[in-house]
Design a protein around this motif. Sequence first.
Motif, mmCIF file in Angstrom:
data_model
loop_
_atom_site.group_PDB
_atom_site.id
_atom_site.type_symbol
_atom_site.label_atom_id
_atom_site.label_comp_id
_atom_site.label_asym_id
_atom_site.label_seq_id
_atom_site.Cartn_x
_atom_site.Cartn_y
_atom_site.Cartn_z
ATOM 1 N N ALA A 1 64.653 -40.684 -28.846
ATOM 2 C CA ALA A 1 65.642 -39.622 -29.040
ATOM 3 C C ALA A 1 65.042 -38.294 -28.641
ATOM 4 O O ALA A 1 65.664 -37.512 -27.940
ATOM 5 N N GLN A 2 63.820 -38.062 -29.096
ATOM 6 C CA GLN A 2 63.145 -36.819 -28.743
ATOM 7 C C GLN A 2 63.089 -36.669 -27.245
ATOM 8 O O GLN A 2 63.444 -35.655 -26.676
ATOM 9 N N LEU A 3 62.619 -37.727 -26.622
ATOM 10 C CA LEU A 3 62.384 -37.605 -25.197
ATOM 11 C C LEU A 3 63.702 -37.466 -24.453
ATOM 12 O O LEU A 3 63.810 -36.725 -23.491
ATOM 13 N N ASN A 4 64.719 -38.200 -24.905
ATOM 14 C CA ASN A 4 65.988 -38.122 -24.210
ATOM 15 C C ASN A 4 66.553 -36.734 -24.288
ATOM 16 O O ASN A 4 67.085 -36.221 -23.317
ATOM 17 N N TYR A 5 66.475 -36.145 -25.453
ATOM 18 C CA TYR A 5 67.090 -34.840 -25.590
ATOM 19 C C TYR A 5 66.197 -33.736 -25.101
ATOM 20 O O TYR A 5 66.655 -32.639 -24.882
ATOM 21 N N HIS A 6 64.933 -34.026 -24.957
ATOM 22 C CA HIS A 6 64.057 -32.971 -24.485
ATOM 23 C C HIS A 6 63.900 -32.996 -22.984
ATOM 24 O O HIS A 6 63.657 -31.995 -22.372
ATOM 25 N N HIS A 7 63.991 -34.169 -22.429
ATOM 26 C CA HIS A 7 63.714 -34.167 -20.998
ATOM 27 C C HIS A 7 64.961 -33.892 -20.194
ATOM 28 O O HIS A 7 64.958 -33.980 -19.005
ATOM 29 N N LEU A 8 66.036 -33.587 -20.860
ATOM 30 C CA LEU A 8 67.193 -33.174 -20.096
ATOM 31 C C LEU A 8 66.948 -31.826 -19.433
ATOM 32 O O LEU A 8 67.139 -31.693 -18.244
ATOM 33 N N ALA B 1 65.692 -56.739 -12.222
ATOM 34 C CA ALA B 1 65.266 -56.933 -13.614
ATOM 35 C C ALA B 1 63.814 -56.540 -13.792
ATOM 36 O O ALA B 1 63.424 -55.905 -14.784
ATOM 37 N N GLU B 2 63.025 -56.908 -12.780
ATOM 38 C CA GLU B 2 61.611 -56.559 -12.874
ATOM 39 C C GLU B 2 61.428 -55.062 -12.884
ATOM 40 O O GLU B 2 60.604 -54.516 -13.615
ATOM 41 N N ARG B 3 62.186 -54.389 -12.022
ATOM 42 C CA ARG B 3 62.072 -52.948 -11.949
ATOM 43 C C ARG B 3 62.483 -52.300 -13.267
ATOM 44 O O ARG B 3 61.839 -51.373 -13.751
ATOM 45 N N ALA B 4 63.556 -52.847 -13.882
ATOM 46 C CA ALA B 4 63.978 -52.311 -15.169
ATOM 47 C C ALA B 4 62.883 -52.498 -16.206
ATOM 48 O O ALA B 4 62.575 -51.586 -16.989
ATOM 49 N N ARG B 5 62.248 -53.671 -16.147
ATOM 50 C CA ARG B 5 61.179 -53.938 -17.110
ATOM 51 C C ARG B 5 60.022 -52.986 -16.911
ATOM 52 O O ARG B 5 59.449 -52.445 -17.850
ATOM 53 N N ARG B 6 59.675 -52.771 -15.619
ATOM 54 C CA ARG B 6 58.565 -51.878 -15.332
ATOM 55 C C ARG B 6 58.867 -50.466 -15.806
ATOM 56 O O ARG B 6 58.002 -49.760 -16.315
ATOM 57 N N GLN C 1 55.442 -51.293 -27.599
ATOM 58 C CA GLN C 1 56.239 -50.766 -28.700
ATOM 59 C C GLN C 1 55.488 -50.912 -30.025
ATOM 60 O O GLN C 1 55.401 -49.974 -30.826
ATOM 61 N N GLU C 2 54.963 -52.118 -30.233
ATOM 62 C CA GLU C 2 54.226 -52.351 -31.467
ATOM 63 C C GLU C 2 52.999 -51.464 -31.554
ATOM 64 O O GLU C 2 52.639 -50.968 -32.630
ATOM 65 N N THR C 3 52.336 -51.278 -30.421
ATOM 66 C CA THR C 3 51.143 -50.426 -30.439
ATOM 67 C C THR C 3 51.492 -49.020 -30.883
ATOM 68 O O THR C 3 50.780 -48.414 -31.676
ATOM 69 N N LEU C 4 52.608 -48.507 -30.361
ATOM 70 C CA LEU C 4 53.072 -47.181 -30.759
ATOM 71 C C LEU C 4 53.192 -47.068 -32.267
ATOM 72 O O LEU C 4 52.627 -46.166 -32.897
ATOM 73 N N ASP C 5 53.947 -48.015 -32.829
ATOM 74 C CA ASP C 5 54.180 -47.971 -34.259
ATOM 75 C C ASP C 5 52.872 -48.112 -35.034
ATOM 76 O O ASP C 5 52.629 -47.425 -36.029
ATOM 77 N N TYR C 6 52.020 -49.013 -34.544
ATOM 78 C CA TYR C 6 50.757 -49.265 -35.232
ATOM 79 C C TYR C 6 49.877 -48.024 -35.229
ATOM 80 O O TYR C 6 49.243 -47.698 -36.240
ATOM 81 N N ARG D 1 57.542 -46.299 -22.239
ATOM 82 C CA ARG D 1 56.794 -46.368 -23.479
ATOM 83 C C ARG D 1 55.372 -45.884 -23.337
ATOM 84 O O ARG D 1 54.790 -45.339 -24.276
ATOM 85 N N MET D 2 54.805 -46.075 -22.149
ATOM 86 C CA MET D 2 53.460 -45.554 -21.936
ATOM 87 C C MET D 2 53.460 -44.038 -22.036
ATOM 88 O O MET D 2 52.484 -43.433 -22.455
ATOM 89 N N LYS D 3 54.557 -43.432 -21.649
ATOM 90 C CA LYS D 3 54.627 -41.974 -21.774
ATOM 91 C C LYS D 3 54.576 -41.546 -23.230
ATOM 92 O O LYS D 3 53.902 -40.570 -23.586
#
Lengths: 328, 195
Positions: A28-35, A183-188, B151-156, A194-196
Motif C-alpha cells: 500500500a505504501q509503495l503503491n500510493y507513494h510511487h504514483l 506468466a514467467e514475466r509476471a512472476r519475475r 514474502q516470508e523473509t520480509l515478515d520474518y 518484493r525485493m524492492k
Amino acid sequence: MMMMNGEATEAELFLNCADMSVLERQRAQLNYHHLPGFFSNSSTINGGEIDDGFLASAGLDLPEIYGEVHGDARISVSPGNITNESGNSKKRKFGCVDTETKVFNEKKKMMMMDREVEVEEEEEKSKITEQSTKSIMKMKNKAKKEQNSCSNDSSKVTKDSQRTDYIHVRARRGQATDSHSIAERARREKISERMKFLQDLVPGCEKITGKAGMLDEIINYVQSLQRQVEFLSMKLATVSPRLDFNIDDIFAKEVVSAPMMNLPNTVMPPHMMVNSGYPHDMVNSGYVHFNPMQQVVTSSDPLACFNNGQSATMWDSDVQNLYSSLGV
Amino acid sequence: MQPTSSMKEEFLKKWQMGLQIYRPLIDNTSVSERRKAIKLSADVAMASLRKGTTCWSRALIQKTATEDNFLVRQMLSGIKAETLINKKLPKVMCHRKIVRRSKMILRRRQSRSAIEEVAAKARKLVKKKTQGLRNVVPGGEFMSNDVLLIQETLDYIVSLQTQVNVMRSIVDAAEAGSERTAYYLGKLKFAIEDG
C-alpha cells in the motif's frame, strides 16, 4: 494537489488496518507513494525493465491525466483492487517509444484498462510516425481481435471486459506473447517488487542492484539479527538471576522523577543485602529505607555530578528494577 | 516498514507471559538454562504475533515445540496449539543425484553461446543464494516458490527487528540499573568508610 491529498488519506486508512501482513502494508505504501515517484527514476533490479525515466523526460503534463483517472474513483482501497493497480503499473512499462503523441496516447490507454474499444478509437486518431513500434501494432491487433471475437454491440464488449478479471499485460517490443513467458514475466516482476521492499528494510542496500548481491545482504542481515537475539538473551540471563524485568521500564520514559530530597546515610544496607544474596525478610525490613534513594540529591557533592549527567527517568526505572528484584 | 510500538508492546506482553511459566523453576538453574528459557519464550512470542498466518511462524513454533512442548502449549492457549504442533508440513523432496544427472544430459543437447553461459552462471548463483536464504529463514525448505520465500523473509525480518529492539531496551534498562547501583554502592561505601 487535491488528488494527492485524497490518496494520502486513503493510504493512511489502509496502513492503519490492524492485522495486516507486512507485505500488504508495504505494498500500500509503495503503491500510493510511487504514483508521484513514477515520474522520477526508480531503482532497477531487473536491469532496466522499468522505463519510467523516458516518460518524465518527454516533458508531458502527465500528472493531470492521472488526476482525471483518479477523479473517477477507479482505484479504491480494497486489496482486490491493489492487484489491479499493480496490473496498471506493469502496463506502464513500455520500450523504445519515441514520439510524444504516441506516448501521450499510450498513457491514456494504460489508464483506462477496461475500455479497450475506446483505445482503438484513440489509436486511429493519433498519427503514427515512421517509428511505429511493434507494441502499438500488437495493441491494435488485440483490439481488433477483441472486436471480432465479441459481438459488434459495444455494450456487450464492455460487459465482457468488465466480467473478466484478467490482468491484461501488454507485450513489449521483441518479446514473446505466449502464456508461459507472460506468466514467467509476471512472476519475475512480483519477485522484483518484493525485493524492492526488502531493499528498504535491510540497511545499506540502496546501491546493490543484482539479485544475487541483494540476497547475500539479506542472508547476512537475517543471520546477524538471529545472532543478536542469542547474544541479548545470554546477556539478560546473566544480568537478572531471577528473570524478572519490569514492563514499565520501556514505555514509561516520560515519567517525571520524584521531587528532590536529601539523601540520608543509612540507605546502604539494603543494597548490599540484595546483591550479596541475603535472606529475603532481612532485605524486606530494609525496604522502607529505599524510598529516599529515589530522590537524587543536589547538595551532596559526590552525587551531584551524577545527577546532572543522567536523566531522572532512568533513575526511576532503576529503582523500580530494584523493587521488582526484591520480590515486591 | 519499521516495527511499530504496538507490535513491540504485544511482543513484550507475550514474552513476559512465557517467562512467567519459567519463574517458579528458576531457583537452581544455570546461566545457560536461563538463556535458553529467555530465547525460547521470546521466539514463541515473536511467532505467535502472526497468529499462524505465515509459514515461518508455524515452522518456528514447531521447532520450539520439539525443545519445550509444555511452554508452547501454555503460551498458545487454545485450539491453535494442537493444530500447530501436530501438523506435518509437506517437505520438498529433491533427489540431488537424479536431478544432477538429468541436468547434465540436457546440457549436452543444448548448444552454448557465450551470453547463454554467463546467464546460466548468474542463474546458478541466484539459485544458490535462494537456497542459502531457505536455510536461514525458519521453514524455508517448505516454501515452494520464490515469491512466497521473499514474502516470508520480509515478515520474518520485521518480526526479528521487533524482537531485537525490545530485548535490547530491556537489557539496557537492566544493565543501567545494575551499573547505577554498583556505582552508588561504591560511593556510599566510600562515604561510610570516611565518615
